[in-house]
Scaffold this motif. Structure first.
Motif, PDB file in Angstrom:
ATOM      1  N   LEU A  25       0.790  -1.089  -0.140  1.00  0.00           N
ATOM      2  CA  LEU A  25      -0.062   0.336  -0.230  1.00  0.00           C
ATOM      3  C   LEU A  25       1.230   0.969   0.064  1.00  0.00           C
ATOM      4  O   LEU A  25       0.213   2.277  -1.298  1.00  0.00           O
ATOM      5  N   LEU A  26       2.138   1.764   0.715  1.00  0.00           N
ATOM      6  CA  LEU A  26       2.293   2.755   0.390  1.00  0.00           C
ATOM      7  C   LEU A  26       3.868   2.085  -0.413  1.00  0.00           C
ATOM      8  O   LEU A  26       3.760   3.805  -1.204  1.00  0.00           O
ATOM      9  N   ALA A  27       3.753   1.574  -1.268  1.00  0.00           N
ATOM     10  CA  ALA A  27       4.258   1.774  -3.117  1.00  0.00           C
ATOM     11  C   ALA A  27       3.147   2.416  -3.694  1.00  0.00           C
ATOM     12  O   ALA A  27       3.598   2.886  -4.546  1.00  0.00           O
ATOM     13  N   ALA A 260      -4.928   3.630   6.607  1.00  0.00           N
ATOM     14  CA  ALA A 260      -4.957   5.041   6.248  1.00  0.00           C
ATOM     15  C   ALA A 260      -4.417   4.838   5.378  1.00  0.00           C
ATOM     16  O   ALA A 260      -5.305   5.818   4.073  1.00  0.00           O
ATOM     17  N   LEU A 261      -3.349   3.884   4.902  1.00  0.00           N
ATOM     18  CA  LEU A 261      -3.327   3.634   3.473  1.00  0.00           C
ATOM     19  C   LEU A 261      -4.008   3.339   2.093  1.00  0.00           C
ATOM     20  O   LEU A 261      -4.478   4.001   1.048  1.00  0.00           O
ATOM     21  N   MET A 262      -5.297   2.417   2.999  1.00  0.00           N
ATOM     22  CA  MET A 262      -5.932   2.026   1.828  1.00  0.00           C
ATOM     23  C   MET A 262      -6.983   2.704   1.752  1.00  0.00           C
ATOM     24  O   MET A 262      -7.719   2.782   0.686  1.00  0.00           O
ATOM     25  N   PHE A 263      -7.123   3.868   2.402  1.00  0.00           N
ATOM     26  CA  PHE A 263      -8.369   4.758   2.734  1.00  0.00           C
ATOM     27  C   PHE A 263      -7.081   5.957   1.093  1.00  0.00           C
ATOM     28  O   PHE A 263      -8.146   6.496   0.299  1.00  0.00           O
ATOM     29  N   VAL A 264      -5.994   6.445   1.436  1.00  0.00           N
ATOM     30  CA  VAL A 264      -5.496   7.155   0.209  1.00  0.00           C
ATOM     31  C   VAL A 264      -4.988   6.548  -0.459  1.00  0.00           C
ATOM     32  O   VAL A 264      -5.812   6.657  -1.689  1.00  0.00           O
ATOM     33  N   ASP A 265      -5.045   5.199  -1.435  1.00  0.00           N
ATOM     34  CA  ASP A 265      -4.980   4.279  -2.245  1.00  0.00           C
ATOM     35  C   ASP A 265      -5.822   3.781  -2.931  1.00  0.00           C
ATOM     36  O   ASP A 265      -6.218   4.273  -4.242  1.00  0.00           O
TER      37      ASP A 265
END
Length: 375
Positions: A25-27, A260-265
């Motif tokens: 997710l970060l990538a 949080a990253l799920m929402f962003v991506d």
């Protein structure tokens, strides 16, 4: 084929699937930042902080309950009364389904998965399989009521249906899901006696910590209901920091980063013009096409964002509601509850076990619910 119960992973085992998903997710977030850059504050607006904050508070309170020794005592009592593995799994799955319809799928997992993990420290149980079944159960049970999960709450407000009317609309799909859930338990869990592990030193009960956790839970739920998130979080973390700071060491901060990253991506993915153009060209307005579109979209962006995205293109609300409910099965991203269950379980190879069960379950359940709708 029935399997032999496996030993539970130790308490400090790697969280389900490790942190591999976090790095993926970060990538993806880095790729989006390069391809479609936006202001730093815009990234913060992509995150549903109400959801992340609620999970943070519940994670802390769950740690307090676990450290109080109450779960260990409850597990010992349950094992003294339930001697067959399949009966135990039926009980846990039924409890998960009922609780999820009443107190939402996430909260029911915070109550049951830690208990299941403690059960696996006292007896030889297939922990990963039990937790996967509980994840399936909360996805199925929560679909019944308007308050069972976020997508139902969103669709209920859009539908104009009464509380009971919405339940009547969802009841056939939920009946199919629960039928296959209990059929899966008969297939996956043998009628074997539960073998207890050698007695270990009993965890001392800490009634004051349990009482503190209980008071904080009630107060936090009230704060969430009133939309006082920051007040609720300040109360929970402030109380533990002052009175029991070691509790906060057990909070799964990586899970919060994943959410949080799920929402962003996923929200950036849903915003892509190509995605909107593709959906606008597809005949998914109603019927079985709307139902299948909801299932497929949920596999890629999770069922809550899928509901919000498709609501502008699908005019058949019952088909959309059924599709995103069934779409919680399959890929682990299909429902936020899946990720929460695996992280709370803290078992190695949790993702592999989840997909080995959940993908066939999606295919069978999805086809059955479709036939029911067409009939």
């Amino acid at each position: 084929m029935n399997s032999t119960p496996a030993e539970a992973a130790p308490a400090d085992a790697e969280h389900g699937g490790g942190n591999g998903l976090l790095w993926v997710l970060l990538a993806a977030a880095v790729v989006f930042a390069v391809v479609r850059p936006r202001a730093p504050m815009d990234y913060l607006r992509l995150v549903d902080w109400q959801t992340v904050g609620a999970l943070a508070g519940l994670l802390a309170i769950t740690q307090g309950v676990e450290r109080s020794g109450m779960l260990q005592a409850a597990a010992a009592r349950l094992l003294s009364r339930t001697t067959e593995l399949r009966n135990l799994v039926f009980l846990l799955a039924a409890s998960a389904a009922v609780l999820s319809a009443l107190v939402t799928n996430d909260v029911s997992l915070f109550l049951l998965v830690p208990l299941t993990r403690v059960l696996a420290t006292q007896a030889h149980l297939p922990l990963a399989r039990l937790v996967v079944i509980e994840a399936l159960a909360v996805n199925a049970g929560s679909a019944l009521t308007p308050i069972g999960n976020p997508q139902n709450l969103f669709l209920w407000h859009r539908s104009g249906e009464s509380f009971v009317g919405f339940m009547a609309m969802m009841a056939p799909t939920v009946a199919v899901m629960l039928f296959w859930l209990f059929a899966a338990i008969r297939f996956l869990v043998p009628r074997a006696p539960i073998t207890l592990k050698p007695s270990t030193e009993a965890v001392p009960m800490q009634p004051r910590l349990l009482a503190l956790s209980g008071v904080l839970f009630v107060g936090f739920v009230i704060a969430l209901d009133q939309r006082w998130l920051l007040v609720g979080l300040a109360g929970v973390f402030g109380a533990f920091l002052l009175l029991r700071p070691r509790v906060l060491l057990g909070v799964d901060w990586a899970l919060l980063a994943i959410i949080a990253l799920m929402f962003v991506d996923l929200r950036q993915l849903a915003e892509l013009p190509a995605v909107a153009a593709l959906l606008g060209q597809m005949p998914i307005g109603e019927g079985w096409r709307a139902y299948l579109a909801a299932i497929v979209t949920s596999q890629f962006i999770s069922n809550v964002p899928a509901t919000i995205l498709l609501e502008g293109f699908v005019h058949d609300l019952p088909a959309l509601a059924a599709g995103v409910s069934v779409g919680g099965f399959g890929c682990v991203l299909g429902s936020l509850a899946n990720l929460i269950a695996l992280r709370l379980a803290k078992v190695p190879n949790g993702l592999r076990e989840f997909h080995r069960i959940s993908i066939p379950f999606l295919l069978v359940c999805g086809a059955s619910a479709l036939l029911l709708r067409l009939g």
